[in-house]
Design an enzyme around this catalytic site. Structure first.
Site, PDB file in Angstrom:
ATOM      1  N   LYS A 132       0.840  -1.201   0.000  1.00 19.16           N
ATOM      2  CA  LYS A 132       0.000   0.000   0.000  1.00 19.16           C
ATOM      3  C   LYS A 132       0.876   1.253   0.000  1.00 19.16           C
ATOM      4  O   LYS A 132       2.075   1.156   0.278  1.00 19.16           O
ATOM      5  CB  LYS A 132      -0.898  -0.010   1.243  1.00 19.16           C
ATOM      6  CG  LYS A 132      -0.093   0.095   2.534  1.00 19.16           C
ATOM      7  CD  LYS A 132      -0.902  -0.225   3.766  1.00 19.16           C
ATOM      8  CE  LYS A 132      -0.065   0.042   5.001  1.00 19.16           C
ATOM      9  NZ  LYS A 132      -0.534  -0.718   6.170  1.00 19.16           N
ATOM     10  N   TYR A 139      14.054  32.334   4.691  1.00 18.52           N
ATOM     11  CA  TYR A 139      12.859  33.020   5.208  1.00 18.52           C
ATOM     12  C   TYR A 139      12.897  33.164   6.725  1.00 18.52           C
ATOM     13  O   TYR A 139      13.215  32.225   7.441  1.00 18.52           O
ATOM     14  CB  TYR A 139      11.607  32.225   4.846  1.00 18.52           C
ATOM     15  CG  TYR A 139      11.231  32.254   3.394  1.00 18.52           C
ATOM     16  CD1 TYR A 139      10.928  33.447   2.745  1.00 18.52           C
ATOM     17  CD2 TYR A 139      11.161  31.063   2.670  1.00 18.52           C
ATOM     18  CE1 TYR A 139      10.562  33.446   1.393  1.00 18.52           C
ATOM     19  CE2 TYR A 139      10.796  31.058   1.326  1.00 18.52           C
ATOM     20  CZ  TYR A 139      10.496  32.252   0.701  1.00 18.52           C
ATOM     21  OH  TYR A 139      10.138  32.248  -0.619  1.00 18.52           O
TER      22      TYR A 139
END
Ligand SMILES: *Cc1c(COP(=O)(O)O)cnc(C)c1O
Length: 379
Positions: free
Chosen positions: A43, A272
């Protein structure tokens, strides 16, 4: 129209070591014994390793059972030529029941409606379908409650064309080698199985990687393995406490490249928010990888990467597609040099467990993030 180039390559590459996957499968099959089936959990695109490629490698190593979340994934595996039994763990939507017959998939069921829909489809197709039942013995997640079992089994018997071939459950704490709860839950599960085993052959399976590695007495008829097949211990250890015959080999690595090297003076704010200010003249490598590539912003000022076989700290905020590494102590770095985010370079290794610790999560999530957000190749 401008023709597209024959090949383009991102700076960022996830590589999957197929021999590691194979070795892990063999080691785990040997550990559980040849009479116990391994359902390879593929999965989430095989935890980021690539569902089809990974299923092929496990099939080549002798695997005959695969587990996926949704029916779509099962169909994709079949269409890619994967043989063996494919289990769909999360059920299906109304009107999808025909697909189990068309693609020979095995549903895991946990409600009455699924029985009715699958039975009708079985009658229509003139073909019997086998299902596995999910019982919640203490996970607090998907599955019927153990007390509902007698009613559920009686209901199942009333419908033609559908037969119970397995009973499964799932451990919530088997990743903890010292959880008493796991063995208590296993006792409950065994009682549940005992109520149904008089009806022909029922396959029992509850153990995940933690079950197999830390509670081997819970292996039953089949085990469902994910993280261990991909090379990691579910409790985030390096397997130090395990004997060397049990060494798992991580299969995924993730690399990028330096795109610029520069020196900045003391007192320079990096990225930033200027969350990092250089304390002295600092050489930095700019890397073209960021949170859009699964290198999450929570790794800002925390992660380390490998450049020229040495560890370099990520300084300042991780941006969408960029981040900076402090390479002041590393000689001769230039644009184009390979940078290892996950994996080995020289004698150094960064593991998914280490990255998970920086992020406050588990290796599973790191593998999904890197693997499912980048170009991937097999080696
Ligand atoms: C994903 C999953 C597993 C595999 O768990 P690991 O800890 O990765 O081995 C087993 N069973 C079920 C139901 C799962 O969803």
């Amino acid at each position: 129209m401008i023709p597209s180039p024959s090949s383009t390559r991102s700076f960022n590459q996830v590589s999957i070591d197929s021999s590691a996957l194979q070795a892990n499968f063999w080691m785990l099959q040997q550990k559980v014994g040849k009479d116990i089936r391994i359902m390879a959990m593929v999965k989430a695109d095989a935890y980021g390793h690539g569902m089809i490629e990974t299923a092929r490698i496990f099939a080549g190593a002798g695997c005959d059972s695969f587990g996926v979340a949704e029916i779509e994934e099962g169909i994709t595996l079949r269409c890619a030529g994967i043989q063996g039994q494919i289990f769909v763990l999360l059920g299906f939507q109304v009107s999808q029941e025909q697909l189990f017959f068309d693609y020979d998939l095995t549903p895991v069921i946990f409600d009455y409606q699924a029985i009715e829909l699958l039975s009708q489809a079985a009658v229509r197709n003139g073909k019997e379908i086998t299902v596995h039942l999910k019982v919640d013995c203490g996970m607090g997640r998907l599955g019927i409650n153990p007390s509902e079992l007698p009613d559920f089994l009686a209901h199942l018997e009333r419908f033609p064309g559908i037969s119970l071939a397995g009973i499964m459950s799932h451990f919530p704490m088997a990743d903890d080698p010292t959880s008493r709860q796991t063995l208590e839950m296993f006792q409950k599960y065994k009682q549940v199985c005992g109520q149904a085993t008089h009806r022909s052959l029922i396959l029992c399976h509850i153990a995940n990687s933690g079950g197999v590695l830390y509670y081997p007495e819970t292996c039953c008829d089949m085990v469902r393995l994910g993280i261990s097949l991909y090379g990691y211990y579910p409790d985030g250890t390096k397997g130090k406490q395990h004997d060397s015959a049990e060494k798992l080999v991580p299969a995924m690595s993730f690399t990028t490249q330096v795109i610029q090297v520069k020196s900045v003076p003391a007192g320079t704010g990096i990225s930033y928010g200027h969350t990092f200010i250089t304390g002295q003249e600092t050489r930095i490598a700019v890397l073209p990888v960021g949170y859009a590539d699964g290198f999450l912003r929570t790794l800002s000022n925390k992660a380390q990467v490998l450049i020229k076989g040495q560890r370099a700290r990520i300084i300042g905020r991780v941006c969408m597609n960029l981040c900076m590494a402090d390479i002041s102590g590393i000689e001769g770095v230039k644009a184009g040099d390979q940078v290892v985010i996950l994996g080995s370079q020289g004698a150094e290794t960064v593991t998914a467990d280490e990255i998970a610790a920086w992020m406050g999560t588990i290796s599973y999530e790191v593998l999904c993030l890197f693997g499912n957000n980048n170009e991937r190749n097999s080696i």
